[in-house]
Structure formats: C-alpha cells, structure tokens
Design a protein around this motif. Structure first.
Motif, PDB file in Angstrom:
ATOM      1  N   LEU A   5     -57.709 -48.696 -26.965  1.00 27.65           N
ATOM      2  CA  LEU A   5     -58.052 -50.112 -27.736  1.00 27.65           C
ATOM      3  C   LEU A   5     -58.281 -49.697 -29.033  1.00 27.65           C
ATOM      4  CD1 LEU A   5     -58.361 -52.984 -27.934  1.00 27.65           C
ATOM      5  CD2 LEU A   5     -61.026 -52.471 -27.375  1.00 27.65           C
ATOM      6  N   ARG A   6     -57.554 -50.364 -30.107  1.00 27.45           N
ATOM      7  CA  ARG A   6     -57.635 -49.908 -31.444  1.00 27.45           C
ATOM      8  C   ARG A   6     -58.188 -51.348 -32.108  1.00 27.45           C
ATOM      9  NH1 ARG A   6     -54.804 -45.746 -34.607  1.00 27.45           N
ATOM     10  NH2 ARG A   6     -54.478 -44.023 -33.263  1.00 27.45           N
ATOM     11  N   THR A   7     -59.128 -51.255 -32.976  1.00 29.48           N
ATOM     12  CA  THR A   7     -59.722 -52.581 -33.555  1.00 29.48           C
ATOM     13  C   THR A   7     -59.856 -52.201 -35.194  1.00 29.48           C
ATOM     14  OG1 THR A   7     -62.086 -52.216 -33.133  1.00 29.48           O
ATOM     15  CG2 THR A   7     -61.048 -53.471 -31.560  1.00 29.48           C
ATOM     16  N   HIS A   8     -59.054 -53.072 -35.769  1.00 31.53           N
ATOM     17  CA  HIS A   8     -59.307 -52.895 -37.416  1.00 31.53           C
ATOM     18  C   HIS A   8     -59.742 -54.057 -37.899  1.00 31.53           C
ATOM     19  CE1 HIS A   8     -56.821 -49.376 -36.530  1.00 31.53           C
ATOM     20  NE2 HIS A   8     -56.012 -50.381 -35.885  1.00 31.53           N
ATOM     21  N   LEU A   9     -60.724 -53.897 -38.855  1.00 32.83           N
ATOM     22  CA  LEU A   9     -61.365 -55.243 -39.552  1.00 32.83           C
ATOM     23  C   LEU A   9     -61.462 -54.846 -40.985  1.00 32.83           C
ATOM     24  CD1 LEU A   9     -62.874 -57.713 -38.907  1.00 32.83           C
ATOM     25  CD2 LEU A   9     -65.024 -56.617 -38.370  1.00 32.83           C
ATOM     26  N   SER A  49     -62.419 -49.315 -38.484  1.00 29.59           N
ATOM     27  CA  SER A  49     -61.711 -49.295 -37.189  1.00 29.59           C
ATOM     28  C   SER A  49     -62.539 -48.580 -35.933  1.00 29.59           C
ATOM     29  CB  SER A  49     -60.298 -48.408 -37.522  1.00 29.59           C
ATOM     30  OG  SER A  49     -59.766 -48.991 -38.416  1.00 29.59           O
ATOM     31  N   GLY A  50     -62.257 -49.106 -34.859  1.00 27.36           N
ATOM     32  CA  GLY A  50     -62.849 -48.572 -33.566  1.00 27.36           C
ATOM     33  C   GLY A  50     -61.594 -48.123 -32.691  1.00 27.36           C
ATOM     34  N   LEU A  51     -61.909 -46.925 -32.150  1.00 26.12           N
ATOM     35  CA  LEU A  51     -60.909 -46.616 -31.109  1.00 26.12           C
ATOM     36  C   LEU A  51     -61.731 -46.358 -29.743  1.00 26.12           C
ATOM     37  CD1 LEU A  51     -60.276 -44.902 -33.868  1.00 26.12           C
ATOM     38  CD2 LEU A  51     -58.115 -44.352 -32.705  1.00 26.12           C
ATOM     39  N   TYR A  52     -61.171 -46.918 -28.727  1.00 24.47           N
ATOM     40  CA  TYR A  52     -61.878 -47.019 -27.545  1.00 24.47           C
ATOM     41  C   TYR A  52     -60.879 -46.546 -26.365  1.00 24.47           C
ATOM     42  CZ  TYR A  52     -64.422 -50.101 -30.151  1.00 24.47           C
ATOM     43  OH  TYR A  52     -65.194 -50.763 -31.298  1.00 24.47           O
ATOM     44  N   VAL A  53     -61.223 -45.653 -25.446  1.00 21.15           N
ATOM     45  CA  VAL A  53     -60.455 -45.025 -24.389  1.00 21.15           C
ATOM     46  C   VAL A  53     -61.480 -45.567 -23.141  1.00 21.15           C
ATOM     47  CG1 VAL A  53     -59.279 -43.333 -23.181  1.00 21.15           C
ATOM     48  CG2 VAL A  53     -59.528 -43.126 -25.537  1.00 21.15           C
ATOM     49  N   PHE A  54     -60.569 -46.583 -22.387  1.00 25.54           N
ATOM     50  CA  PHE A  54     -61.221 -47.057 -21.213  1.00 25.54           C
ATOM     51  C   PHE A  54     -60.091 -47.339 -20.272  1.00 25.54           C
ATOM     52  CE2 PHE A  54     -59.378 -50.295 -23.442  1.00 25.54           C
ATOM     53  CZ  PHE A  54     -59.394 -51.492 -22.467  1.00 25.54           C
ATOM     54  N   ASP A  55     -60.537 -47.615 -18.821  1.00 25.82           N
ATOM     55  CA  ASP A  55     -59.650 -48.007 -17.726  1.00 25.82           C
ATOM     56  C   ASP A  55     -59.524 -49.468 -17.625  1.00 25.82           C
ATOM     57  OD1 ASP A  55     -58.197 -47.539 -15.466  1.00 25.82           O
ATOM     58  OD2 ASP A  55     -60.077 -48.127 -14.375  1.00 25.82           O
ATOM     59  N   LEU A  56     -58.304 -50.124 -17.806  1.00 32.44           N
ATOM     60  CA  LEU A  56     -58.002 -51.373 -17.607  1.00 32.44           C
ATOM     61  C   LEU A  56     -57.500 -51.447 -16.200  1.00 32.44           C
ATOM     62  CD1 LEU A  56     -57.650 -54.079 -18.974  1.00 32.44           C
ATOM     63  CD2 LEU A  56     -55.264 -53.595 -19.416  1.00 32.44           C
ATOM     64  N   LYS A  57     -58.388 -52.275 -15.542  1.00 30.46           N
ATOM     65  CA  LYS A  57     -58.206 -52.474 -13.837  1.00 30.46           C
ATOM     66  C   LYS A  57     -56.919 -53.514 -13.901  1.00 30.46           C
ATOM     67  CE  LYS A  57     -62.799 -50.984 -12.716  1.00 30.46           C
ATOM     68  NZ  LYS A  57     -62.345 -49.477 -13.028  1.00 30.46           N
ATOM     69  N   GLU A  58     -57.051 -54.639 -14.619  1.00 28.10           N
ATOM     70  CA  GLU A  58     -55.983 -55.355 -14.464  1.00 28.10           C
ATOM     71  C   GLU A  58     -55.285 -56.376 -15.747  1.00 28.10           C
ATOM     72  OE1 GLU A  58     -56.882 -58.641 -11.605  1.00 28.10           O
ATOM     73  OE2 GLU A  58     -58.471 -57.316 -10.728  1.00 28.10           O
ATOM     74  N   SER A  59     -54.044 -56.556 -15.998  1.00 24.41           N
ATOM     75  CA  SER A  59     -53.806 -57.067 -17.225  1.00 24.41           C
ATOM     76  C   SER A  59     -54.436 -58.195 -17.421  1.00 24.41           C
ATOM     77  CB  SER A  59     -52.246 -57.257 -17.060  1.00 24.41           C
ATOM     78  OG  SER A  59     -51.963 -58.030 -16.217  1.00 24.41           O
ATOM     79  N   ARG A  60     -54.980 -59.083 -16.583  1.00 23.64           N
ATOM     80  CA  ARG A  60     -55.521 -60.169 -16.969  1.00 23.64           C
ATOM     81  C   ARG A  60     -56.942 -60.101 -17.723  1.00 23.64           C
ATOM     82  NH1 ARG A  60     -60.113 -61.212 -13.951  1.00 23.64           N
ATOM     83  NH2 ARG A  60     -60.538 -59.918 -12.035  1.00 23.64           N
ATOM     84  N   GLN A  61     -57.250 -58.822 -17.750  1.00 19.78           N
ATOM     85  CA  GLN A  61     -58.500 -58.569 -18.493  1.00 19.78           C
ATOM     86  C   GLN A  61     -58.306 -58.504 -19.924  1.00 19.78           C
ATOM     87  OE1 GLN A  61     -59.417 -54.856 -16.147  1.00 19.78           O
ATOM     88  NE2 GLN A  61     -61.553 -55.834 -16.101  1.00 19.78           N
ATOM     89  N   MET A  62     -57.086 -58.463 -20.253  1.00 22.86           N
ATOM     90  CA  MET A  62     -56.579 -58.361 -21.902  1.00 22.86           C
ATOM     91  C   MET A  62     -57.209 -59.468 -22.740  1.00 22.86           C
ATOM     92  SD  MET A  62     -52.805 -56.851 -21.220  1.00 22.86           S
ATOM     93  CE  MET A  62     -52.343 -57.156 -22.996  1.00 22.86           C
ATOM     94  N   PRO A  63     -57.159 -60.627 -22.346  1.00 17.37           N
ATOM     95  CA  PRO A  63     -57.858 -61.857 -23.210  1.00 17.37           C
ATOM     96  C   PRO A  63     -59.449 -61.676 -23.185  1.00 17.37           C
ATOM     97  CG  PRO A  63     -56.277 -62.734 -21.655  1.00 17.37           C
ATOM     98  CD  PRO A  63     -56.331 -61.299 -21.298  1.00 17.37           C
ATOM     99  N   GLU A  64     -60.089 -61.225 -22.206  1.00 16.06           N
ATOM    100  CA  GLU A  64     -61.502 -61.004 -22.188  1.00 16.06           C
ATOM    101  C   GLU A  64     -61.913 -59.972 -22.928  1.00 16.06           C
ATOM    102  OE1 GLU A  64     -64.670 -59.871 -18.461  1.00 16.06           O
ATOM    103  OE2 GLU A  64     -62.464 -59.596 -18.179  1.00 16.06           O
ATOM    104  N   GLU A  67     -60.305 -61.254 -27.145  1.00 17.05           N
ATOM    105  CA  GLU A  67     -60.791 -62.383 -27.891  1.00 17.05           C
ATOM    106  C   GLU A  67     -62.081 -62.228 -28.776  1.00 17.05           C
ATOM    107  OE1 GLU A  67     -58.895 -65.182 -28.334  1.00 17.05           O
ATOM    108  OE2 GLU A  67     -57.451 -64.376 -27.351  1.00 17.05           O
ATOM    109  N   PRO A  68     -63.047 -61.369 -28.067  1.00 16.63           N
ATOM    110  CA  PRO A  68     -64.247 -61.393 -28.758  1.00 16.63           C
ATOM    111  C   PRO A  68     -64.046 -60.801 -30.498  1.00 16.63           C
ATOM    112  CG  PRO A  68     -64.706 -60.829 -26.723  1.00 16.63           C
ATOM    113  CD  PRO A  68     -63.190 -61.040 -27.016  1.00 16.63           C
ATOM    114  N   PHE A  69     -62.960 -59.590 -30.412  1.00 18.59           N
ATOM    115  CA  PHE A  69     -62.681 -58.824 -31.489  1.00 18.59           C
ATOM    116  C   PHE A  69     -61.852 -60.107 -32.237  1.00 18.59           C
ATOM    117  CE2 PHE A  69     -63.490 -55.328 -28.740  1.00 18.59           C
ATOM    118  CZ  PHE A  69     -64.369 -54.507 -29.519  1.00 18.59           C
ATOM    119  N   PHE A  70     -60.819 -60.657 -31.875  1.00 22.59           N
ATOM    120  CA  PHE A  70     -60.067 -61.676 -32.676  1.00 22.59           C
ATOM    121  C   PHE A  70     -60.852 -62.506 -33.326  1.00 22.59           C
ATOM    122  CE2 PHE A  70     -56.608 -60.808 -29.276  1.00 22.59           C
ATOM    123  CZ  PHE A  70     -55.823 -59.913 -30.238  1.00 22.59           C
TER     124      PHE A  70
END
Length: 96
Positions: A5-9, A49-64, A67-70
């Motif tokens: 996950l890359r976030t840019h602000l 910018s933030g770079l985060y390496v993590f485990d995404l268990k289900e694609s439905r977690q993408m909005p979760e 959205e807070p970063f958006f």
C-alpha cells in the motif's frame, strides 16, 4: 495476499492532517487492524508518503483500508508483492 500500500499526501493537506491529528489516527487505525509486516515513511514527488507491506485477506477489504486515506486527500495505490521466497516458488511453478 501480500500487498504494498502506497499513500501520498500533498504538503498542504498533509500539514493540516498532522496538526489536527487526523493523519496519526488513520495511520494508527490501519496499523492496528492490518498489522503490516513493514512500514516506511518517505517523500515521493514532493508528497508525504507511506509504504506499508501487509496481508490482504479478502478483496472486499480494499474500501475499508483505502477510504480513511482518501478522506484525507491521499492518493492511494495497492499492488501485490512478493518476498524472494515467493518469487522462487513462482518461478518453480512456472517451470523456470
């Protein structure tokens, strides 16, 4: 699946989010929920910018997770990634 996950602000939104505590809250909530294996903060193209390496268990977690970063005005990218061991296993499965 392991994800990057890359976030840019931008500077203006970033300064406001830091002063209000909103950025710290969003980062903390993400880290508490998704427990990334690696986290790095840097500057890319003039943006915080933030770079985060993590485990995404289900694609439905993408909005979760996004959205807070958006809501802070972040640009967000989410990319599958591999460790060297994953790459070797992938090559073996591909017959390489």
């Amino acid at each position: 699946m392991r994800m990057l996950l890359r976030t840019h602000l931008d500077a203006t939104n970033g300064s406001e989010a830091i002063k209000s505590g909103a950025l710290q809250k969003v980062i903390g909530a993400f880290m508490e929920k998704f427990k990334p294996e690696a986290v790095y903060f840097t500057v890319e193209n003039g943006n915080r910018s933030g770079l985060y390496v993590f485990d995404l268990k289900e694609s439905r977690q993408m909005p979760e997770l996004g959205e807070p970063f958006f809501d802070l005005g972040c640009k967000v990218t989410l990319t599958p990634c591999m460790t060297p061991e994953d790459l070797r296993a992938g090559w073996a499965a591909a017959g390489l």
